[in-house]
Write an enzyme that holds these catalytic residues in place. Sequence first.
Site, PDB file in Angstrom:
ATOM      1  N   CYS A 115       0.814  -1.229   0.000  1.00 24.74           N
ATOM      2  CA  CYS A 115       0.000   0.000   0.000  1.00 24.74           C
ATOM      3  C   CYS A 115       0.842   1.271   0.000  1.00 24.74           C
ATOM      4  O   CYS A 115       0.350   2.344  -0.334  1.00 24.74           O
ATOM      5  CB  CYS A 115      -0.962  -0.002   1.186  1.00 24.74           C
ATOM      6  SG  CYS A 115      -2.156  -1.343   1.081  1.00 24.74           S
ATOM      7  N   HIS A 252      -3.377   7.612   1.738  1.00 22.29           N
ATOM      8  CA  HIS A 252      -3.736   6.266   1.288  1.00 22.29           C
ATOM      9  C   HIS A 252      -5.137   5.975   1.819  1.00 22.29           C
ATOM     10  O   HIS A 252      -5.441   6.222   2.983  1.00 22.29           O
ATOM     11  CB  HIS A 252      -2.729   5.257   1.830  1.00 22.29           C
ATOM     12  CG  HIS A 252      -3.156   3.832   1.666  1.00 22.29           C
ATOM     13  ND1 HIS A 252      -3.617   3.342   0.461  1.00 22.29           N
ATOM     14  CD2 HIS A 252      -3.213   2.794   2.549  1.00 22.29           C
ATOM     15  CE1 HIS A 252      -3.924   2.065   0.613  1.00 22.29           C
ATOM     16  NE2 HIS A 252      -3.699   1.714   1.865  1.00 22.29           N
ATOM     17  N   ASN A 282     -10.046   0.215  -0.601  1.00 19.02           N
ATOM     18  CA  ASN A 282      -8.585   0.280  -0.516  1.00 19.02           C
ATOM     19  C   ASN A 282      -7.996  -0.347  -1.783  1.00 19.02           C
ATOM     20  O   ASN A 282      -8.094  -1.552  -1.976  1.00 19.02           O
ATOM     21  CB  ASN A 282      -8.129  -0.462   0.747  1.00 19.02           C
ATOM     22  CG  ASN A 282      -6.628  -0.433   0.944  1.00 19.02           C
ATOM     23  OD1 ASN A 282      -5.881  -0.074   0.044  1.00 19.02           O
ATOM     24  ND2 ASN A 282      -6.191  -0.821   2.136  1.00 19.02           N
TER      25      ASN A 282
HETATM   26  O1  UT7 Z   1      -3.870  -0.658   3.456  1.00 16.53           O
HETATM   27  C1  UT7 Z   1      -3.102  -1.413   4.316  1.00 16.53           C
HETATM   28  C2  UT7 Z   1      -3.345  -1.008   5.681  1.00 16.53           C
HETATM   29  N1  UT7 Z   1      -4.605  -1.549   6.146  1.00 16.53           N
HETATM   30  C3  UT7 Z   1      -5.299  -0.890   7.018  1.00 16.53           C
HETATM   31  O2  UT7 Z   1      -4.919   0.217   7.349  1.00 16.53           O
HETATM   32  C4  UT7 Z   1      -6.488  -1.534   7.625  1.00 16.53           C
HETATM   33  C5  UT7 Z   1      -6.540  -1.186   9.076  1.00 16.53           C
HETATM   34  N2  UT7 Z   1      -7.618  -1.805   9.786  1.00 16.53           N
HETATM   35  C6  UT7 Z   1      -8.896  -1.458   9.645  1.00 16.53           C
HETATM   36  O3  UT7 Z   1      -9.256  -0.678   8.809  1.00 16.53           O
HETATM   37  C7  UT7 Z   1      -9.895  -2.012  10.637  1.00 16.53           C
HETATM   38  O4  UT7 Z   1      -9.208  -2.627  11.700  1.00 16.53           O
HETATM   39  C8  UT7 Z   1     -10.919  -3.016  10.026  1.00 16.53           C
HETATM   40  C9  UT7 Z   1     -11.881  -2.268   9.149  1.00 16.53           C
HETATM   41  C10 UT7 Z   1     -10.173  -4.061   9.227  1.00 16.53           C
HETATM   42  C11 UT7 Z   1     -11.698  -3.705  11.135  1.00 16.53           C
HETATM   43  O5  UT7 Z   1     -12.330  -2.748  11.983  1.00 16.53           O
HETATM   44  P1  UT7 Z   1     -12.227  -2.871  13.575  1.00 16.53           P
HETATM   45  O6  UT7 Z   1     -13.041  -1.821  14.112  1.00 16.53           O
HETATM   46  O7  UT7 Z   1     -10.760  -2.883  13.918  1.00 16.53           O
HETATM   47  O8  UT7 Z   1     -12.907  -4.247  13.839  1.00 16.53           O
HETATM   48  P2  UT7 Z   1     -12.295  -5.572  14.497  1.00 16.53           P
HETATM   49  O9  UT7 Z   1     -11.291  -6.203  13.582  1.00 16.53           O
HETATM   50  O10 UT7 Z   1     -11.859  -5.273  15.888  1.00 16.53           O
HETATM   51  O11 UT7 Z   1     -13.602  -6.482  14.543  1.00 16.53           O
HETATM   52  C12 UT7 Z   1     -14.734  -6.123  15.323  1.00 16.53           C
HETATM   53  C13 UT7 Z   1     -15.804  -7.169  15.127  1.00 16.53           C
HETATM   54  C14 UT7 Z   1     -15.309  -8.602  15.290  1.00 16.53           C
HETATM   55  O12 UT7 Z   1     -16.301  -9.338  15.928  1.00 16.53           O
HETATM   56  P3  UT7 Z   1     -16.192  -9.667  17.509  1.00 16.53           P
HETATM   57  O13 UT7 Z   1     -14.908 -10.424  17.665  1.00 16.53           O
HETATM   58  O14 UT7 Z   1     -16.168  -8.330  18.190  1.00 16.53           O
HETATM   59  O15 UT7 Z   1     -17.416 -10.478  17.757  1.00 16.53           O
HETATM   60  C15 UT7 Z   1     -15.172  -9.077  13.858  1.00 16.53           C
HETATM   61  O16 UT7 Z   1     -15.324 -10.463  13.750  1.00 16.53           O
HETATM   62  O17 UT7 Z   1     -16.331  -7.070  13.787  1.00 16.53           O
HETATM   63  C16 UT7 Z   1     -16.319  -8.370  13.184  1.00 16.53           C
HETATM   64  N3  UT7 Z   1     -16.149  -8.211  11.757  1.00 16.53           N
HETATM   65  C17 UT7 Z   1     -17.181  -8.047  10.899  1.00 16.53           C
HETATM   66  N4  UT7 Z   1     -18.511  -8.014  11.101  1.00 16.53           N
HETATM   67  C18 UT7 Z   1     -19.268  -7.817  10.009  1.00 16.53           C
HETATM   68  C19 UT7 Z   1     -14.981  -8.184  11.051  1.00 16.53           C
HETATM   69  N5  UT7 Z   1     -15.246  -8.009   9.758  1.00 16.53           N
HETATM   70  C20 UT7 Z   1     -16.588  -7.923   9.630  1.00 16.53           C
HETATM   71  C21 UT7 Z   1     -17.448  -7.739   8.532  1.00 16.53           C
HETATM   72  N6  UT7 Z   1     -18.767  -7.675   8.762  1.00 16.53           N
HETATM   73  N7  UT7 Z   1     -16.986  -7.589   7.271  1.00 16.53           N
END
Ligand code: UT7
Length: 325
Positions: A115, A252, A282
């Site tokens: 990225c 980005h 992204n």
């Molecule tokens: O470009 C390269 C760099 N990449 C990035 O910068 C990405 C950085 N990360 C992010 O943007 C975020 O961390 C995400 C968008 C990937 C995830 O958001 P988050 O607020 O950090 O969520 P999380 O990973 O802590 O997940 C929260 C909950 C989990 O459920 P539990 O464990 O709380 O029950 C996940 O299983 O959301 C769940 N979850 C989803 N639910 C519905 C994860 N993906 C999904 C989904 N739909 N697609």
Amino acid sequence: MSRFRSVIAGVGSYLPEKILTNADLAEMVDTTDEWIKKRTGIKKRHIAAEGETTSMLATHAAKRALEAAGMEAGELDLIVLATATPDLTFPATATMVQREIGMYRGFAFDINAVCSGFLYALSVADSFVARGQARNAMVIGAETFSRILDWSDRTTCVLFGDGAGAVVLRGEPGAPGMAERGIVHTHLRSDGRYQDLLYVDGGPSTTKTVGHLRMDGHKVFRHAITNISGAIARVLVDSGLNESDIDWFVPHQANERILEGISKKLGLPKKKVISTVAEHGNTSAASIPLALDVAVKDGRIKQGDLVLFEALGGGFTWGAALVRM
Ligand code: UT7
């Protein structure tokens, strides 16, 4: 040795026709439009058609950037193409673009910084231009991440899209300054200790396959805000500039919440932030030039404006750049 500055003479981009909405994804994995919008800001993303490759997207973007610069392919000395999703393991996708745009001189190669790829490519091309080794250079970020996604993994497949963006750099004598256009400064970093947080679980030398993207998004998120803020501070200090000098922030496009977090830290109002994450998702190395093209075309970013770029990607790699447009 004479010093040249790299002026962005033209910008171009290309997105594949097919659009995948959050509603479409909700039919494929256990997710909702509401979750995706709330946690990422993404509404839709473009997906390359069957047989449509990274070099094809890149070629469209490159031709558009050349047109915007009023330049012919034969005037280019160099192509640096950033991608983590090349058409083939080799040759470099850059040489395929070189052939397709009709550039039968100079040299072309790929860079893989995921990225952060566009920032790395911009910095490398700027070095060639600054030393007078290339008068005109094309910098491209192009990706087909749809090909390396695990479409059954809801934590990653909702985040990415395909696309390409390109800029033409024209060498002009003298250093960039408050009045002179050009790349003012770039700052690049990497730290291989974080490989396990964002990587692809396959490759020619390990599995002999392409593999799928794996990410611990939550941990990457935290590193992104800290590392990117550090790189921005560094690029500003090294340039003798400060936050209030920035006219436009073109980050980005990984997550709307990361954009908001960083602009808040910088004290930049929302109206100075170019965000395309809702429309493109992204697109990895393509995301900065894609967003730049949108804002140049709609007239927000004008000649003479000071623009800040930043990114973080797998590796980790990260960095920031300041450009006087
Ligand atoms: O470009 C390269 C760099 N990449 C990035 O910068 C990405 C950085 N990360 C992010 O943007 C975020 O961390 C995400 C968008 C990937 C995830 O958001 P988050 O607020 O950090 O969520 P999380 O990973 O802590 O997940 C929260 C909950 C989990 O459920 P539990 O464990 O709380 O029950 C996940 O299983 O959301 C769940 N979850 C989803 N639910 C519905 C994860 N993906 C999904 C989904 N739909 N697609």
